[in-house]
Design an enzyme around this catalytic site. Structure first.
Site, mmCIF file in Angstrom:
data_model
loop_
_atom_site.group_PDB
_atom_site.id
_atom_site.type_symbol
_atom_site.label_atom_id
_atom_site.label_comp_id
_atom_site.label_asym_id
_atom_site.label_seq_id
_atom_site.Cartn_x
_atom_site.Cartn_y
_atom_site.Cartn_z
ATOM 1 N N ASN A 3 -6.857 10.566 -7.270
ATOM 2 C CA ASN A 3 -6.889 10.453 -8.724
ATOM 3 C C ASN A 3 -8.120 9.621 -9.456
ATOM 4 O O ASN A 3 -8.419 9.955 -10.209
ATOM 5 C CB ASN A 3 -5.501 9.959 -9.092
ATOM 6 C CG ASN A 3 -5.215 8.500 -8.472
ATOM 7 O OD1 ASN A 3 -6.155 7.994 -7.507
ATOM 8 N ND2 ASN A 3 -4.555 7.573 -8.955
ATOM 9 N N GLU A 37 -3.746 -0.977 -1.668
ATOM 10 C CA GLU A 37 -3.775 -0.595 -3.065
ATOM 11 C C GLU A 37 -2.763 0.401 -3.227
ATOM 12 O O GLU A 37 -3.156 1.560 -3.225
ATOM 13 C CB GLU A 37 -5.008 -0.321 -3.953
ATOM 14 C CG GLU A 37 -5.952 -1.458 -3.554
ATOM 15 C CD GLU A 37 -5.972 -2.566 -4.795
ATOM 16 O OE1 GLU A 37 -4.772 -2.322 -5.566
ATOM 17 O OE2 GLU A 37 -6.440 -3.763 -4.575
ATOM 18 N N CYS A 83 -2.260 4.949 -11.172
ATOM 19 C CA CYS A 83 -1.163 4.032 -10.727
ATOM 20 C C CYS A 83 -0.765 2.824 -11.681
ATOM 21 O O CYS A 83 0.348 2.255 -11.310
ATOM 22 C CB CYS A 83 -1.887 3.370 -9.154
ATOM 23 S SG CYS A 83 -3.544 2.597 -9.480
ATOM 24 N N GLU A 98 -8.939 -5.836 -5.217
ATOM 25 C CA GLU A 98 -10.277 -5.228 -5.344
ATOM 26 C C GLU A 98 -10.890 -5.658 -6.574
ATOM 27 O O GLU A 98 -10.310 -5.572 -7.473
ATOM 28 C CB GLU A 98 -10.178 -3.643 -5.239
ATOM 29 C CG GLU A 98 -9.777 -3.221 -3.746
ATOM 30 C CD GLU A 98 -9.606 -1.731 -3.386
ATOM 31 O OE1 GLU A 98 -9.834 -1.121 -4.287
ATOM 32 O OE2 GLU A 98 -9.715 -1.542 -2.300
HETATM 33 P P1 NAP Z 1 -1.455 9.668 -0.363
HETATM 34 O O1 NAP Z 1 -0.531 10.826 -0.224
HETATM 35 O O2 NAP Z 1 -0.715 8.313 0.117
HETATM 36 O O3 NAP Z 1 -2.748 9.957 -0.076
HETATM 37 C C1 NAP Z 1 -3.803 8.988 0.101
HETATM 38 C C2 NAP Z 1 -4.810 8.980 1.308
HETATM 39 O O4 NAP Z 1 -4.072 8.675 2.512
HETATM 40 C C3 NAP Z 1 -5.381 10.463 1.279
HETATM 41 O O5 NAP Z 1 -6.526 10.548 1.797
HETATM 42 C C4 NAP Z 1 -4.293 11.169 2.460
HETATM 43 O O6 NAP Z 1 -4.917 12.343 3.098
HETATM 44 C C5 NAP Z 1 -4.264 9.891 3.364
HETATM 45 N N1 NAP Z 1 -3.247 9.894 4.417
HETATM 46 C C6 NAP Z 1 -2.061 10.363 4.208
HETATM 47 N N2 NAP Z 1 -1.233 10.013 5.371
HETATM 48 C C7 NAP Z 1 -1.980 9.469 6.344
HETATM 49 C C8 NAP Z 1 -2.205 9.002 7.479
HETATM 50 N N3 NAP Z 1 -0.922 8.970 8.311
HETATM 51 N N4 NAP Z 1 -3.096 8.407 8.128
HETATM 52 C C9 NAP Z 1 -4.585 8.112 7.353
HETATM 53 N N5 NAP Z 1 -4.469 8.644 6.052
HETATM 54 C C10 NAP Z 1 -3.358 9.120 5.466
HETATM 55 O O7 NAP Z 1 -1.543 9.090 -1.933
HETATM 56 P P2 NAP Z 1 -2.221 10.365 -3.071
HETATM 57 O O8 NAP Z 1 -0.961 11.120 -3.662
HETATM 58 O O9 NAP Z 1 -3.261 10.841 -2.799
HETATM 59 O O10 NAP Z 1 -2.586 9.239 -4.336
HETATM 60 C C11 NAP Z 1 -1.501 8.926 -5.287
HETATM 61 C C12 NAP Z 1 -1.038 7.409 -4.793
HETATM 62 O O11 NAP Z 1 -1.930 6.322 -4.753
HETATM 63 C C13 NAP Z 1 -0.120 7.076 -6.020
HETATM 64 O O12 NAP Z 1 1.043 6.449 -5.408
HETATM 65 C C14 NAP Z 1 -1.109 5.998 -6.809
HETATM 66 O O13 NAP Z 1 0.128 5.072 -7.426
HETATM 67 C C15 NAP Z 1 -1.699 5.258 -5.646
HETATM 68 N N6 NAP Z 1 -2.771 4.654 -6.025
HETATM 69 C C16 NAP Z 1 -3.021 3.434 -6.092
HETATM 70 C C17 NAP Z 1 -4.071 2.754 -6.690
HETATM 71 C C18 NAP Z 1 -4.142 1.261 -6.555
HETATM 72 O O14 NAP Z 1 -5.245 0.820 -6.925
HETATM 73 N N7 NAP Z 1 -2.933 0.702 -6.596
HETATM 74 C C19 NAP Z 1 -5.190 3.518 -7.111
HETATM 75 C C20 NAP Z 1 -4.879 4.848 -7.099
HETATM 76 C C21 NAP Z 1 -3.727 5.357 -6.838
HETATM 77 P P3 NAP Z 1 -3.829 13.560 2.848
HETATM 78 O O15 NAP Z 1 -3.658 13.968 1.547
HETATM 79 O O16 NAP Z 1 -4.815 14.684 3.653
HETATM 80 O O17 NAP Z 1 -2.802 13.498 3.692
#
Ligand code: NAP
Length: 480
Positions: free
Chosen positions: A152, A250, A284, A461
């Site tokens: 995102n 995060e 997020c 962060e």
């Molecule tokens: P995600 O599905 O958790 O994926 C995030 C990253 O983790 C991707 O690069 C993903 O790769 C990787 N990943 C997944 N399974 C893994 C594993 N077993 N080992 C290592 N890496 C793994 O999240 P997203 O859908 O991309 O992002 C949206 C989420 O991020 C939302 O919940 C949002 O709230 C949160 N977010 C939080 C913040 C904050 O600062 N708090 C900022 C931005 C976003 P793959 O897709 O290839 O599995």
């Protein structure tokens, strides 16, 4: 965009993945294939960790001033290439190019800020118990950092980790999200141009399970810094326990946005439009539950709807306010949440449909949506939405709204609007969130500690706290 390099970057060299498998990358605005990218795996992650590990002794001992100069050079290069980086981001992520450029420049600011902070990683001298004793506290970089980032914010989520990590003297391996590898590649192209010594920053694109497992199992990785979903964050935290790796998380949010009866309603409506529709709601810290005092509900809604009508939607390469959602899965989740809310009695005020005509036909578009009468039993009240849906809930008193606002396992961002100082102080004390916007709906500032409590994560962060996450203390008890 055939000029986009699509390789891994390991030990200062652009390289192919061990596997010849490639994954197709699609433009969410049009559904067209942009290119294919390598599917790196466990061996690639291992090589990258090895490179980072070998580079660590020299980089960690580089003078702070020297690291500062590298960081400043990276900042200058990102700024000089901001238009190009923004176009790449829009192509793969969908957000409007103006918004993408804003993210690129905000992301660059982390390099500027930490180029300065690199010089201020101070230690301490603590008053000792004897006259022949000195107690010194020094700060050391943790070691090799594995950074995993989401789609995102494809640029700034990398820079918000890398800038403080490099300032601290750590070396890094980054695994970006599969939806947005090109933004990561473009940043690494800049790191290479900046002359960052080989192995200091490495990029592995590919299979998350394999790469993630190597990050977890490899003893040379001392820290995992993750931004993404709570489910994946919990898994990484649990698995990191085996080697007691440091972990920063995060994670997801479920932000309440509270409008009290005495609020400046125009400012609140303006703030809500910005907050809710930034990145098409895929943020997020987006408002996910909008609590409005019953006495001003009608008036506030009129103001909000009037502003909503000005929102333009389309391919982010054009001058629009909102682009597509990232992919079909994201769109389906939004549809499910809206349908569930309607089935349970919510009222649809606006939107509530997928956009499928004309230029929308092949992309992932959903109309900005407003629901009223949202209740606790609806999924949208319980789960992060990650889409352009504004669910409204009315409240009658402060105690009730604080209880509802805190009624979630998440604790990332929250917002409230009021003109009353006593309300401000009371409510700020009681909201269980890492960040609170008060008469303000933006929270991402480089100098501020961004992060959440409860199941929204651990660590911060940004700002001086952001560098702490990459440092260890070493205390010297000197007898003389
Ligand atoms: P995600 O599905 O958790 O994926 C995030 C990253 O983790 C991707 O690069 C993903 O790769 C990787 N990943 C997944 N399974 C893994 C594993 N077993 N080992 C290592 N890496 C793994 O999240 P997203 O859908 O991309 O992002 C949206 C989420 O991020 C939302 O919940 C949002 O709230 C949160 N977010 C939080 C913040 C904050 O600062 N708090 C900022 C931005 C976003 P793959 O897709 O290839 O599995």
């Amino acid at each position: 965009m055939t000029d986009i390099r699509n390789q891994l970057f390991i030990n200062g060299t652009w390289t192919e993945a061990q596997s010849s498998l490639r994954s197709a990358l699609f433009n969410p605005a049009t559904g067209e294939q942009i290119t294919t990218v390598p599917m790196g795996g466990r061996e690639d992650a291992q090589s990258a960790i090895e490179a980072a590990y070998d580079a660590f002794p020299a980089w960690s001992q580089t003078a702070a001033e020297e690291r500062s100069v590298y960081l400043r050079r990276i900042y200058d290069l990102i700024v000089a290439n901001a238009d190009h980086l923004a176009e790449i981001m829009t192509l793969e992520q969908g957000k409007p190019v103006k918004e993408a450029k804003g993210e690129v420049l905000w992301g660059a600011d982390f390099f500027l800020w930490y180029s300065e902070e690199a010089k201020r990683i101070n230690g301490e001298i603590i008053p000792s118990s004897r006259t022949t004793q000195r107690i010194l506290v020094q700060r050391y970089p943790i070691g090799v950092v594995a950074a995993i980032t989401p789609w995102n914010f494809p640029s700034s989520m990398i820079t918000r980790k890398l800038a403080p990590a490099l300032a601290a003297g750590c070396t890094v391996v980054v695994k970006p999200a599969p939806e947005t590898p090109l933004s990561a590649i473009a940043l690494f192209d800049i790191f290479a141009q900046a002359g960052l010594p080989q192995g200091v920053a490495n990029l592995v694109i590919g299979n998350a399970q394999e790469i993630g497992q190597e990050f977890l199992d490899n003893e040379k990785v001392r820290k995992i810094s993750f931004t993404g979903s709570t489910a994946v964050g919990k898994y990484l935290l649990e698995q990191s326990a085996k080697q007691v790796k440091k972990v920063s998380l995060e994670l997801g949010g479920h932000a309440p946005f509270i409008v009290f009866a005495d609020a400046d309603l125009d400012a609140a409506a303006e703030g809500l439009i910005y907050n809710k529709f930034q990145n098409n709601g895929q943020t997020c810290i987006c408002a996910n539950r909008i609590f409005v005092h019953e006495s001003i509900q009608a008036e506030f809604m009129d103001k909000f709807i009037a502003k909503l009508k000005d929102i333009t939607i389309g391919n982010g390469m054009r001058d629009v306010n909102v682009g597509p959602l990232i992919h079909e899965r994201a769109l389906a989740k939004v549809e499910d949440q809206v349908q569930d809310a309607l089935d349970k009695g919510a009222k649809l005020i606006s939107g509530g449909v997928r956009l499928t005509e004309g230029e929308y036909a092949t992309g992932c578009y959903y109309a900005p949506t407003v629901l009223t009468g949202v209740t606790r039993d609806m999924h949208i009240f319980q789960e992060e939405t990650f889409g352009p849906v504004a669910p409204f809930i009315t409240f009658s008193n402060e105690e009730e709204v604080i209880r509802m606002a805190n009624d979630t396992p998440y604790g990332l961002a929250s917002y409230f609007y009021t003109r009353d100082l006593a309300t401000t102080m009371r409510v700020a004390d009681k909201l269980e969130y890492g960040m609170i916007g008060i008469n303000e709906s933006a929270l991402g500032y480089v100098q501020a500690p961004f992060g959440g409590v409860k199941q929204s994560g651990t660590g911060r962060e940004g700002g001086q706290h952001g560098v702490d996450d990459f440092l260890e203390y070493k205390y010297l008890n000197i007898n003389f």
